[in-house]
Design a protein around this motif. Structure first.
Motif, PDB file in Angstrom:
ATOM      1  N   TYR A  33     -57.109 -49.584  46.927  1.00  0.00           N
ATOM      2  CA  TYR A  33     -57.397 -50.303  45.685  1.00  0.00           C
ATOM      3  C   TYR A  33     -57.527 -49.290  44.549  1.00  0.00           C
ATOM      4  O   TYR A  33     -58.635 -48.854  44.205  1.00  0.00           O
ATOM      5  N   PRO A  34     -56.398 -48.899  43.949  1.00  0.00           N
ATOM      6  CA  PRO A  34     -56.403 -47.844  42.916  1.00  0.00           C
ATOM      7  C   PRO A  34     -57.365 -48.082  41.765  1.00  0.00           C
ATOM      8  O   PRO A  34     -57.854 -47.126  41.151  1.00  0.00           O
ATOM      9  N   ALA A  35     -57.679 -49.347  41.487  1.00  0.00           N
ATOM     10  CA  ALA A  35     -58.577 -49.646  40.369  1.00  0.00           C
ATOM     11  C   ALA A  35     -59.966 -49.061  40.583  1.00  0.00           C
ATOM     12  O   ALA A  35     -60.738 -48.896  39.625  1.00  0.00           O
ATOM     13  N   ILE A  36     -60.299 -48.703  41.823  1.00  0.00           N
ATOM     14  CA  ILE A  36     -61.588 -48.072  42.103  1.00  0.00           C
ATOM     15  C   ILE A  36     -61.717 -46.769  41.316  1.00  0.00           C
ATOM     16  O   ILE A  36     -62.817 -46.311  41.016  1.00  0.00           O
ATOM     17  N   GLY A  37     -60.574 -46.195  40.960  1.00  0.00           N
ATOM     18  CA  GLY A  37     -60.583 -44.957  40.183  1.00  0.00           C
ATOM     19  C   GLY A  37     -61.323 -45.091  38.870  1.00  0.00           C
ATOM     20  O   GLY A  37     -61.802 -44.094  38.309  1.00  0.00           O
ATOM     21  N   PHE A  38     -61.443 -46.320  38.361  1.00  0.00           N
ATOM     22  CA  PHE A  38     -62.168 -46.521  37.101  1.00  0.00           C
ATOM     23  C   PHE A  38     -63.659 -46.254  37.265  1.00  0.00           C
ATOM     24  O   PHE A  38     -64.386 -46.135  36.274  1.00  0.00           O
ATOM     25  N   THR A  39     -64.115 -46.166  38.521  1.00  0.00           N
ATOM     26  CA  THR A  39     -65.506 -45.777  38.770  1.00  0.00           C
ATOM     27  C   THR A  39     -65.791 -44.427  38.134  1.00  0.00           C
ATOM     28  O   THR A  39     -66.891 -44.172  37.621  1.00  0.00           O
ATOM     29  N   ILE A  40     -64.788 -43.552  38.164  1.00  0.00           N
ATOM     30  CA  ILE A  40     -64.938 -42.213  37.602  1.00  0.00           C
ATOM     31  C   ILE A  40     -65.142 -42.285  36.088  1.00  0.00           C
ATOM     32  O   ILE A  40     -65.916 -41.522  35.517  1.00  0.00           O
ATOM     33  N   VAL A  41     -64.457 -43.231  35.455  1.00  0.00           N
ATOM     34  CA  VAL A  41     -64.635 -43.415  34.010  1.00  0.00           C
ATOM     35  C   VAL A  41     -66.082 -43.810  33.716  1.00  0.00           C
ATOM     36  O   VAL A  41     -66.698 -43.325  32.759  1.00  0.00           O
ATOM     37  N   GLY A  42     -66.628 -44.691  34.563  1.00  0.00           N
ATOM     38  CA  GLY A  42     -68.018 -45.094  34.396  1.00  0.00           C
ATOM     39  C   GLY A  42     -68.964 -43.911  34.525  1.00  0.00           C
ATOM     40  O   GLY A  42     -69.934 -43.796  33.771  1.00  0.00           O
ATOM     41  N   MET A  43     -68.661 -43.014  35.467  1.00  0.00           N
ATOM     42  CA  MET A  43     -69.484 -41.821  35.644  1.00  0.00           C
ATOM     43  C   MET A  43     -69.417 -40.932  34.407  1.00  0.00           C
ATOM     44  O   MET A  43     -70.425 -40.361  33.980  1.00  0.00           O
ATOM     45  N   ILE A  44     -68.216 -40.815  33.836  1.00  0.00           N
ATOM     46  CA  ILE A  44     -68.044 -39.981  32.650  1.00  0.00           C
ATOM     47  C   ILE A  44     -68.862 -40.524  31.483  1.00  0.00           C
ATOM     48  O   ILE A  44     -69.550 -39.779  30.779  1.00  0.00           O
ATOM     49  N   GLN A 115     -53.663 -50.477  37.483  1.00  0.00           N
ATOM     50  CA  GLN A 115     -53.700 -49.907  38.820  1.00  0.00           C
ATOM     51  C   GLN A 115     -53.239 -48.447  38.801  1.00  0.00           C
ATOM     52  O   GLN A 115     -53.832 -47.579  39.447  1.00  0.00           O
ATOM     53  N   ALA A 116     -52.191 -48.195  38.035  1.00  0.00           N
ATOM     54  CA  ALA A 116     -51.664 -46.835  37.954  1.00  0.00           C
ATOM     55  C   ALA A 116     -52.648 -45.909  37.250  1.00  0.00           C
ATOM     56  O   ALA A 116     -52.822 -44.747  37.641  1.00  0.00           O
ATOM     57  N   ILE A 117     -53.313 -46.419  36.221  1.00  0.00           N
ATOM     58  CA  ILE A 117     -54.302 -45.613  35.500  1.00  0.00           C
ATOM     59  C   ILE A 117     -55.466 -45.267  36.421  1.00  0.00           C
ATOM     60  O   ILE A 117     -55.939 -44.123  36.459  1.00  0.00           O
ATOM     61  N   GLY A 118     -55.948 -46.251  37.187  1.00  0.00           N
ATOM     62  CA  GLY A 118     -57.011 -45.993  38.148  1.00  0.00           C
ATOM     63  C   GLY A 118     -56.593 -44.942  39.156  1.00  0.00           C
ATOM     64  O   GLY A 118     -57.383 -44.081  39.552  1.00  0.00           O
ATOM     65  N   GLY A 119     -55.307 -44.998  39.557  1.00  0.00           N
ATOM     66  CA  GLY A 119     -54.787 -44.012  40.499  1.00  0.00           C
ATOM     67  C   GLY A 119     -54.769 -42.608  39.921  1.00  0.00           C
ATOM     68  O   GLY A 119     -54.984 -41.631  40.647  1.00  0.00           O
ATOM     69  N   VAL A 120     -54.547 -42.504  38.623  1.00  0.00           N
ATOM     70  CA  VAL A 120     -54.544 -41.189  37.966  1.00  0.00           C
ATOM     71  C   VAL A 120     -55.942 -40.563  38.022  1.00  0.00           C
ATOM     72  O   VAL A 120     -56.095 -39.387  38.350  1.00  0.00           O
TER      73      VAL A 120
END
Length: 220
Positions: A33-44, A115-120
């Protein structure tokens, strides 16, 4: 005093153990689930807010990567001295620019796809972890934290915030340097005008404060 017997601020170790769980969640879960990557944005967003009040406290207590390095990687690290040039402003700026440039390039290829952004973001974390492990195996486990772009950003945002003060009681025993996760030596700043450690070089972990035999260190 051995590294295995030093005192830590209450709850810090427990908090770090919990934070390490975010690594498999983002790295493994993000594969499906690539969108999980947005968790990192929340941390930032969170650490940028926290930095304005407590400097790099996020690095010292809450960073999942830093927690992993300190609790796991340190067990197999060779603990060699961190190269001095890693602390230079020029090198830190170079690492920041290189990592941000690479991320920006990858985001431009995502073409707005969520999805692609989350993957980045997930990929950037994997790249950082790989570099950090490589450095941490040979040098101190948290060597990456010396040049981490996000850590540098927090340091830049908190130049005069909640900094470590070195009093005249300092006798130069270097206990603080040995127990600092990134080998900062507060005694070097004892004779400075402010007698305070630069924000970027302190994770606010409290290891030095808790273990200074003279009680010469405190946060102001």
């Amino acid at each position: 005093m051995s590294n295995s017997s030093y005192k830590e601020k209450k709850y810090r170790k427990s908090i770090q153990w919990v934070m390490t769980l975010f690594l498999p969640v983002v790295i493994i879960g993000g594969y499906f689930y690539p969108a999980i990557g947005f968790t990192i944005v929340g941390m930032i967003v969170f650490f940028m807010t926290l930095a304005s009040k407590r400097g790099r406290l996020y690095c010292g207590w809450l960073c999942p990567m830093g927690s992993f390095h300190e609790r796991f990687l340190s067990k197999i690290s060779r603990h060699n001295v961190v190269p001095s040039f890693f602390r230079s402003t020029y090198f830190r700026v170079f690492v920041f620019a290189a990592m941000m440039g690479f991320m920006t390039y990858r985001l431009s290829l995502a073409l707005g796809d969520a999805q692609a952004i989350g993957g980045v973001f997930r990929m950037m974390w994997i790249v950082s972890i790989a570099l950090a492990i490589g450095m941490g195996l040979y040098y101190k486990a948290r060597t990456w934290c010396v040049i981490c772009p996000m850590g540098s950003l927090q340091g830049a945002m908190s130049l005069n915030t909640f900094r470590l003060h070195v009093s005249d009681e300092c006798v130069g025993c270097r206990t603080c340097q040995r127990l600092c996760p990134i080998s900062t030596y507060p005694g070097n700043f004892h004779d400075a005008v402010s007698a305070k450690v630069p924000s970027i070089d302190c994770l606010r972990c409290y290891n030095c404060v808790e273990n200074c035999p003279k009680g010469a260190l405190d946060f102001r």
